[in-house]
Motif scaffolding. Structure first.
Motif, PDB file in Angstrom:
ATOM      1  N   MET A  39       0.831  -1.214   0.000  1.00 18.39           N
ATOM      2  CA  MET A  39       0.000   0.000   0.000  1.00 18.39           C
ATOM      3  C   MET A  39       0.857   1.252   0.000  1.00 18.39           C
ATOM      4  SD  MET A  39      -2.856   1.081   2.783  1.00 18.39           S
ATOM      5  CE  MET A  39      -3.310   2.792   3.046  1.00 18.39           C
ATOM      6  N   ALA A  40       0.524   2.138  -0.905  1.00 16.95           N
ATOM      7  CA  ALA A  40       1.311   3.380  -1.063  1.00 16.95           C
ATOM      8  C   ALA A  40       1.271   4.227   0.193  1.00 16.95           C
ATOM      9  CB  ALA A  40       0.761   4.167  -2.240  1.00 16.95           C
ATOM     10  N   LYS A  41       2.403   4.784   0.532  1.00 16.08           N
ATOM     11  CA  LYS A  41       2.458   5.639   1.716  1.00 16.08           C
ATOM     12  C   LYS A  41       1.666   6.910   1.467  1.00 16.08           C
ATOM     13  CE  LYS A  41       5.317   8.098   5.007  1.00 16.08           C
ATOM     14  NZ  LYS A  41       4.129   8.263   5.845  1.00 16.08           N
ATOM     15  N   VAL A  42       0.911   7.299   2.460  1.00 15.08           N
ATOM     16  CA  VAL A  42       0.147   8.528   2.359  1.00 15.08           C
ATOM     17  C   VAL A  42       0.888   9.591   3.161  1.00 15.08           C
ATOM     18  CG1 VAL A  42      -2.018   9.639   2.891  1.00 15.08           C
ATOM     19  CG2 VAL A  42      -2.012   7.275   2.092  1.00 15.08           C
ATOM     20  N   TYR A  43       1.292  10.627   2.496  1.00 20.54           N
ATOM     21  CA  TYR A  43       2.058  11.665   3.177  1.00 20.54           C
ATOM     22  C   TYR A  43       1.172  12.704   3.842  1.00 20.54           C
ATOM     23  CZ  TYR A  43       6.066   9.670   0.799  1.00 20.54           C
ATOM     24  OH  TYR A  43       7.036   8.816   0.379  1.00 20.54           O
ATOM     25  N   THR A  44       1.727  13.323   4.866  1.00 19.62           N
ATOM     26  CA  THR A  44       0.990  14.352   5.595  1.00 19.62           C
ATOM     27  C   THR A  44       1.802  15.646   5.590  1.00 19.62           C
ATOM     28  OG1 THR A  44       2.047  13.955   7.728  1.00 19.62           O
ATOM     29  CG2 THR A  44       0.194  12.532   7.139  1.00 19.62           C
ATOM     30  N   ILE A  45       1.221  16.679   6.119  1.00 17.51           N
ATOM     31  CA  ILE A  45       1.967  17.949   6.158  1.00 17.51           C
ATOM     32  C   ILE A  45       3.232  17.770   6.986  1.00 17.51           C
ATOM     33  CG2 ILE A  45       0.124  19.604   5.745  1.00 17.51           C
ATOM     34  CD1 ILE A  45      -0.187  19.906   8.715  1.00 17.51           C
ATOM     35  N   HIS A  46       3.178  16.873   7.914  1.00 16.36           N
ATOM     36  CA  HIS A  46       4.343  16.598   8.743  1.00 16.36           C
ATOM     37  C   HIS A  46       5.528  16.157   7.870  1.00 16.36           C
ATOM     38  CE1 HIS A  46       6.619  13.872  11.649  1.00 16.36           C
ATOM     39  NE2 HIS A  46       6.808  15.097  12.078  1.00 16.36           N
ATOM     40  N   ASP A  47       5.244  15.276   6.927  1.00 14.92           N
ATOM     41  CA  ASP A  47       6.297  14.789   6.046  1.00 14.92           C
ATOM     42  C   ASP A  47       6.911  15.927   5.227  1.00 14.92           C
ATOM     43  OD1 ASP A  47       6.002  11.962   6.645  1.00 14.92           O
ATOM     44  OD2 ASP A  47       4.046  12.147   5.680  1.00 14.92           O
ATOM     45  N   ILE A  48       6.052  16.792   4.782  1.00 13.90           N
ATOM     46  CA  ILE A  48       6.538  17.927   3.997  1.00 13.90           C
ATOM     47  C   ILE A  48       7.385  18.831   4.892  1.00 13.90           C
ATOM     48  CG2 ILE A  48       5.846  19.963   2.678  1.00 13.90           C
ATOM     49  CD1 ILE A  48       3.393  18.545   1.801  1.00 13.90           C
ATOM     50  N   ALA A  49       6.881  19.076   6.078  1.00 12.69           N
ATOM     51  CA  ALA A  49       7.569  19.967   7.025  1.00 12.69           C
ATOM     52  C   ALA A  49       8.977  19.459   7.318  1.00 12.69           C
ATOM     53  CB  ALA A  49       6.754  20.062   8.307  1.00 12.69           C
ATOM     54  N   ILE A  50       9.057  18.178   7.656  1.00 13.54           N
ATOM     55  CA  ILE A  50      10.355  17.576   7.958  1.00 13.54           C
ATOM     56  C   ILE A  50      11.337  17.777   6.811  1.00 13.54           C
ATOM     57  CG2 ILE A  50      11.549  15.376   8.256  1.00 13.54           C
ATOM     58  CD1 ILE A  50      10.064  15.340  10.588  1.00 13.54           C
ATOM     59  N   ARG A  51      10.894  17.398   5.655  1.00 17.86           N
ATOM     60  CA  ARG A  51      11.759  17.469   4.483  1.00 17.86           C
ATOM     61  C   ARG A  51      12.233  18.885   4.184  1.00 17.86           C
ATOM     62  NH1 ARG A  51      10.303  12.013   2.012  1.00 17.86           N
ATOM     63  NH2 ARG A  51       9.233  11.655   3.983  1.00 17.86           N
ATOM     64  N   ALA A  69     -14.542   4.492   1.965  1.00 20.61           N
ATOM     65  CA  ALA A  69     -14.205   3.111   2.315  1.00 20.61           C
ATOM     66  C   ALA A  69     -14.098   2.260   1.060  1.00 20.61           C
ATOM     67  CB  ALA A  69     -15.267   2.544   3.246  1.00 20.61           C
ATOM     68  N   GLY A  70     -14.725   2.708  -0.008  1.00 25.08           N
ATOM     69  CA  GLY A  70     -14.692   1.950  -1.250  1.00 25.08           C
ATOM     70  C   GLY A  70     -15.304   2.731  -2.391  1.00 25.08           C
ATOM     71  N   GLN A 125      -6.113   2.633 -10.097  1.00 24.99           N
ATOM     72  CA  GLN A 125      -4.947   2.057  -9.442  1.00 24.99           C
ATOM     73  C   GLN A 125      -4.547   2.883  -8.223  1.00 24.99           C
ATOM     74  OE1 GLN A 125      -3.793  -0.998 -10.426  1.00 24.99           O
ATOM     75  NE2 GLN A 125      -2.862  -0.783  -8.412  1.00 24.99           N
ATOM     76  N   GLU A 126      -4.645   4.197  -8.374  1.00 27.85           N
ATOM     77  CA  GLU A 126      -4.335   5.089  -7.242  1.00 27.85           C
ATOM     78  C   GLU A 126      -5.188   4.735  -6.027  1.00 27.85           C
ATOM     79  OE1 GLU A 126      -4.649   9.322  -8.041  1.00 27.85           O
ATOM     80  OE2 GLU A 126      -3.512   9.070  -9.898  1.00 27.85           O
ATOM     81  N   ARG A 131      -4.085   2.924  -2.387  1.00 23.77           N
ATOM     82  CA  ARG A 131      -4.393   3.493  -1.085  1.00 23.77           C
ATOM     83  C   ARG A 131      -5.210   2.511  -0.267  1.00 23.77           C
ATOM     84  NH1 ARG A 131      -4.789   8.776   0.742  1.00 23.77           N
ATOM     85  NH2 ARG A 131      -4.591  10.303  -0.901  1.00 23.77           N
ATOM     86  N   ASP A 132      -5.343   1.327  -0.797  1.00 20.20           N
ATOM     87  CA  ASP A 132      -6.066   0.284  -0.078  1.00 20.20           C
ATOM     88  C   ASP A 132      -7.571   0.510  -0.085  1.00 20.20           C
ATOM     89  OD1 ASP A 132      -5.041  -2.015   0.892  1.00 20.20           O
ATOM     90  OD2 ASP A 132      -5.399  -1.489   2.976  1.00 20.20           O
ATOM     91  N   ILE A 133      -8.018   1.248  -1.063  1.00 19.00           N
ATOM     92  CA  ILE A 133      -9.450   1.482  -1.197  1.00 19.00           C
ATOM     93  C   ILE A 133      -9.983   0.541  -2.267  1.00 19.00           C
ATOM     94  CG2 ILE A 133     -11.196   3.151  -1.898  1.00 19.00           C
ATOM     95  CD1 ILE A 133      -9.354   5.337  -0.870  1.00 19.00           C
ATOM     96  N   PRO A 134     -10.852  -0.387  -1.886  1.00 16.24           N
ATOM     97  CA  PRO A 134     -11.361  -1.339  -2.871  1.00 16.24           C
ATOM     98  C   PRO A 134     -12.220  -0.667  -3.932  1.00 16.24           C
ATOM     99  CG  PRO A 134     -12.553  -1.565  -0.809  1.00 16.24           C
ATOM    100  CD  PRO A 134     -11.419  -0.616  -0.549  1.00 16.24           C
ATOM    101  N   VAL A 135     -12.180  -1.203  -5.125  1.00 17.18           N
ATOM    102  CA  VAL A 135     -12.957  -0.685  -6.250  1.00 17.18           C
ATOM    103  C   VAL A 135     -13.783  -1.822  -6.827  1.00 17.18           C
ATOM    104  CG1 VAL A 135     -12.825   0.255  -8.575  1.00 17.18           C
ATOM    105  CG2 VAL A 135     -11.212   1.047  -6.825  1.00 17.18           C
TER     106      VAL A 135
END
Lengths: 344, 344
Positions: free
Chosen positions: A1-13, B121-122, B138-139, B143-147
DNA sequence: GTGAAAGCGCTAACAC
DNA sequence: GTGTTAGCGCTTTCAC
């Protein structure tokens, strides 16, 4: 599962604070150009997507608009209005949640509650035919959620409304029938709980009056079920001692069914009986005969209702904003279901 | 503005902790009966409404189902399917967000993104006719969202699909035409980008073949715009050197328009030309002549797609759950637009 | 212009 | 069974 970034991630970077990122993303005026640029770039790079849930929770406001309509199917009008709503919503950054009440009060109440619970920014409602109590709308208003009624309104509760001139539409189409030479008019009305039924009925009656007709003799048959009573209605019309020569139906769908049943009984339209509808459904033009109807600016109703709702939702002084009661014009479209050949 | 109570308010009043209140409200097994009762009573008293935003944020899951369909208007099928979806959603405690793609890929992408962003949720999707790329789906999956795709699917991406047997429906209705004695059949297809167009086309062709007809001679005219090309199509049919005596339209709406244009040109249906549609729209029964069509279990498609989606959304082992490809049956409804009087 | 800190209202370990 | 403690990811004072 693709990582979901947050503002925190942007801030750190970027080696800046979350708050600055948050502000930059919202284009807050007092963030420097450079910072904004950097933030946007990084957001792009990480394919950052704001978590709307968190955003809404923190800001105590949402970008959701709740819509409750009686039914989507069978009524082109609502589909059209919905398109108008969605266009405006999209422009202004709102997401639309559509619910159907299925013409039931209880369902309408449930849907409104669910929507209120989802903290919608505002509610766009077209009342069900059963709706004769308005506590559910009041609940929303009490929660500071603006409500705008469209098409099917009421004067029982003070909210903004966007409707069409049902009265005039009915008046005009009835007049049209009279001028075409029909003499004994009938009206198939909808349930009288609906404002639109009342207004269309009144327009019909007043048009008769204004032509010096005896309204006491006018045949009015109320179809509570907007789509299923047509067969019975036709039977009743035909069993009148003085058979009507024209019938104005409160909806296009009703007119379509009436025409079918009349044809099944060998009745010629409009020679033996003229039939007119109401709504301007595109299908009326494809029928045989083409059906005379009253056109409503469906899309525009949606647009105006949505615009007004968003204005109220975003206003910080709703008190002085007050309410509007916009009535959009209707226009009759005479077609062959009411206009005799060679008659013009 | 009415005060909005939180679990905190309940906790304070009952002198217990927030977590216990939270658990009680969700009917968590290890909260005592008495505590639950007290919590529910107080919740009732304060008219407590859970803040779904906060709940969803904390639990990292939502009770939202996103639906993307090509258009609500003009196609009874989608409205029906939607009702099925909503019924299931309601039963299982989900809220449905409906979006229209207007048959445009870009819009579909936008809507899917917006929905993903709202942490649905889906996703329940019926592909637009332009959709030939599937990155947006695919996106969501990433994100682990079923389609779950319904009605209009594709084999280009691995997701669950609930469709109808378009092939067999087309095959059967074509066969029906052949058995009614029509000899020179035409087909008005939809855009070939749509799986349903392809299957219906193939069903048509194969039915011809199986009757030993020369498929090379078969007249097929592709209507890319599902609702507007009918007039042109009719002109083309009539200008054929060997005029067809029956036409199978890939949709009911197309059939309705074709019939209108044929009638306008004085062509008798079905004597001069038979016309069949596809979808089972109730309006086909109200037309004159009544239109033969292929019925689809629209409501049921919605039900099954929604059930499957929720199953996938709630599964903790989607891997082994896998995907389904359910194909629901269709049934032809022969009516007078294809059945000659006295012919039976 | 930017950061630190608090908090939106809820859920979810973990401890007792 | 119940409470404590940390967050979920964002916005928003309030400093500086």
């Amino acid at each position: 599962m693709a990582k979901v970034y947050t503002i925190h991630d942007i801030a750190i970077r970027l080696n800046i604070s979350k708050s600055t990122v948050s502000r930059a993303l919202r284009n807050h005026p007092d963030v420097s150009k450079d910072t904004k640029a950097a933030v946007f770039e990084m957001a792009e790079k990480l394919n950052y997507q704001k978590n709307i849930l968190a955003s809404n929770l923190a800001s105590k406001s949402t970008n959701l608009i709740g819509v409750v309509i009686p039914e989507i199917a069978r009524q082109h009008f609502f589909a059209q209005a919905l398109s108008g709503i969605q266009k405006v919503a999209k422009e202004k950054g709102y997401i639309v949640m559509v619910c159907q009440s299925n013409e039931e009060l209880q369902e309408e109440i449930n849907q409104v509650r669910a929507l209120v619970n989802s903290r919608v920014a505002g509610l766009l409602i077209s009342l069900s035919k059963e709706t004769d109590t308005f506590g559910h709308l009041q609940e929303a208003l009490d929660r500071d959620i603006p409500v705008v009624l469209f098409d099917r309104g009421t004067d029982q509760i003070e909210v903004s409304q966007v409707t069409v001139d049902d009265y005039k539409g009915a008046f005009d189409i009835t007049n049209h029938l009279i001028h075409e030479g029909y003499d004994n008019l009938a009206h198939l009305s909808g349930p009288m709980s609906l404002s639109i039924s009342q207004k269309r009925y009144q327009g019909f009656i007043d048009a008769l009056k204004s032509s010096g007709k005896n309204t006491a003799e006018a045949i009015v048959y109320q179809c509570d079920n907007l789509s299923l009573d047509a067969c019975e209605a036709v039977d009743r019309l035909l069993s009148q001692k003085k058979k009507p020569d024209a019938v104005f139906c409160m909806s296009d769908y009703m007119a379509i069914q009436v025409i079918k049943h009349l044809k099944d009984r060998g009745i010629k339209i409009p020679e033996d009986m003229a039939v007119a509808g109401f709504a301007g459904d595109p299908i009326t033009e494809l029928m045989d005969p083409q059906i005379s109807t009253v056109e409503q600016p469906a899309y525009d109703i949606g647009v105006q209702a949505a615009k007004r709702l968003i204005m109220e939702a975003e206003s910080d002084d709703r008190e002085t904003l007050g309410f509007i009661n916009r009535v959009l014009p209707t226009a009759i479209i005479p077609r062959s279901s009411t206009v005799k050949k060679h008659s013009n």
